[in-house]
Design a protein around this motif. Structure first.
Motif, PDB file in Angstrom:
ATOM      1  N   MET A   1       9.241 -33.712  37.133  1.00 24.44           N
ATOM      2  CA  MET A   1       7.704 -33.625  36.495  1.00 24.44           C
ATOM      3  C   MET A   1       6.994 -32.321  35.720  1.00 24.44           C
ATOM      4  SD  MET A   1       4.802 -36.133  37.313  1.00 24.44           S
ATOM      5  CE  MET A   1       5.782 -37.059  38.639  1.00 24.44           C
TER       6      MET A   1
ATOM      7  N   GLY B   1       2.341 -34.494  33.922  1.00 26.25           N
ATOM      8  CA  GLY B   1       2.100 -35.472  34.912  1.00 26.25           C
ATOM      9  C   GLY B   1       1.506 -34.710  35.732  1.00 26.25           C
TER      10      GLY B   1
ATOM     11  N   THR C   1       9.583 -38.608  32.669  1.00 30.40           N
ATOM     12  CA  THR C   1       8.396 -38.408  33.079  1.00 30.40           C
ATOM     13  C   THR C   1       7.186 -39.748  32.279  1.00 30.40           C
ATOM     14  OG1 THR C   1       8.446 -35.717  34.007  1.00 30.40           O
ATOM     15  CG2 THR C   1       6.371 -37.300  33.714  1.00 30.40           C
TER      16      THR C   1
ATOM     17  N   LEU D   1       5.676 -41.551  35.507  1.00 33.69           N
ATOM     18  CA  LEU D   1       4.580 -41.568  36.373  1.00 33.69           C
ATOM     19  C   LEU D   1       3.657 -42.087  36.734  1.00 33.69           C
ATOM     20  CD1 LEU D   1       2.610 -39.374  36.604  1.00 33.69           C
ATOM     21  CD2 LEU D   1       2.154 -39.523  34.180  1.00 33.69           C
TER      22      LEU D   1
END
Length: 366
Positions: free
Chosen positions: A18, A22, A314, A318
């Motif tokens: 991440m 994010g 990401t 996400l």
């Protein structure tokens, strides 16, 4: 929900699950995020970057696993992590179970819920969470292949683009999916002669429409592959069967038909490889040679360009992480059929058919 982002510990894996951007979105949605100290450094993201957007930094990987309801990472847990995965915990990452019976058994024993990036599938049948890493790996395959064609790396000593008065190198791409298209694009950009093979005529027509004239297509069958490997300098393995073990399109005996110094880059290594002699290697020790054929089979190729790869990953993961965190995995998967296809193991039970087929286990109940 409490989301944990551990540091990747696979050899030379510098990506992180991440980005700070994010984490910002998760915290904005009232979730708690624990990030292991140093987890993002390889990708250019530092502990203070995560702290500034509301994450809590934990010193050890054990703490991250112990305190988190959901683990978000990049690569599958390795042996050192097996005992950290808890019953009922969600693990959202690339798993590629069909290529590792040991990993599969370990996750079954953990009684966790394993959602695999690589089997999340949208309505068009594409794999949105695999696509960006396939794009990276496809492009990297040509970079690496070009390097290992050099004589100091035991390659044929061929410059892919050639020079005036010298013909360019020849690249054979197995599979016209995302990896194959990206590899062909990069090779063509260097000036190489590219042949791309596939069994899907729609994909071959697409390649024929969008690629320059020095990228040609042939139907994929054993006869054609045996013919082509005799004259091509670099072979890219980019065949994918969703969630299943890759087919061996190049067998051991075919190596003897290749010229010494031919290079194989098997991007399908995560799924067992589409070359019979494929075995996973690392960025630290990326190649081996069998019958004078150089094999590059790094299982986490995008890990070599972690900033690009982490941001790209990401971007697509996400929205799914937010759904899982906001709703819990059951509700999220009930409402989002694409995400539901990512379910591989639930509470110690395999729920994805291709995994049982890979190991000749009893089939999953419908």
């Amino acid at each position: 929900m409490i989301i944990g982002v551990p540091k990747e510990i696979k050899n030379n894996e510098s990506r992180v699950g991440m980005t700070p951007a994010g984490v910002f979105e998760l915290v904005k949605n009232d979730h708690t995020v624990y990030v292991q100290a140093g987890a993002g450094e390889g990708s250019g993201f530092f502990d203070q970057d995560y702290q500034q957007v509301g994450a809590t930094i934990l010193d050890s990987i054990k703490e991250v696993y112990a305190l988190s309801d959901m683990i978000v990472k990049v690569k599958e847990p390795i042996a050192e992590e097996y005992g950290l995965v808890r019953e009922g915990q969600i693990v959202f990452t690339y798993f590629h179970f069909a290529s590792s019976e040991a990993l599969t058994k370990a996750m079954i024993a953990s009684k966790s819920t394993c959602i695999a990036y690589e089997t999340v599938e949208d309505e068009e049948g594409t794999l949105p969470l695999l696509t960006p890493m396939s794009e990276v790996a496809g492009r990297m395959a040509i970079q690496q292949g070009a390097k290992y064609l050099e004589k100091p790396a035991k390659g044929r000593g061929v410059l892919l683009g050639g020079v005036p008065g010298v013909a360019p190198g020849k690249v054979l791409v197995l599979g016209a999916g995302t990896v194959g298209i990206q590899a062909a694009k990069m090779a063509a950009g260097l000036g190489a002669h590219v042949t791309i093979v596939d069994v899907n005529m729609k994909r071959l027509r697409y390649v024929n429409d969008v690629m320059p004239s020095h990228v040609v297509t042939e139907f994929s069958n054993e006869f054609n592959i045996r013919k082509l490997i005799k004259t091509h300098d670099l072979i890219i393995g980019g065949v994918l069967l969703k969630g299943a073990k890759a087919p061996n399109l190049i067998t051991r005996d075919m190596l003897n038909e290749m010229r010494p110094g031919t290079v194989i880059v098997d991007v399908a290594v995560d799924q067992g490889g589409c070359v019979e002699t494929t075995k996973a290697t690392t960025h630290e020790d990326p190649i081996y040679i069998i019958d004078d054929v150089v094999h590059y089979c790094v299982a986490n190729m995008p890990g070599a360009v972690p900033y690009t790869s982490t941001v790209a990953l990401t971007n697509v993961t996400l929205p799914y992480v937010l759904k899982l965190a906001n709703m819990g995995w059951r509700s999220a998967c009930n409402l989002d059929k694409s995400l539901a296809k990512g379910l591989n193991i639930v509470d110690g039970e395999v729920v994805y058919h291709e995994i049982t087929r890979a190991f000749d286990w009893e089939p999953v109940l419908a």
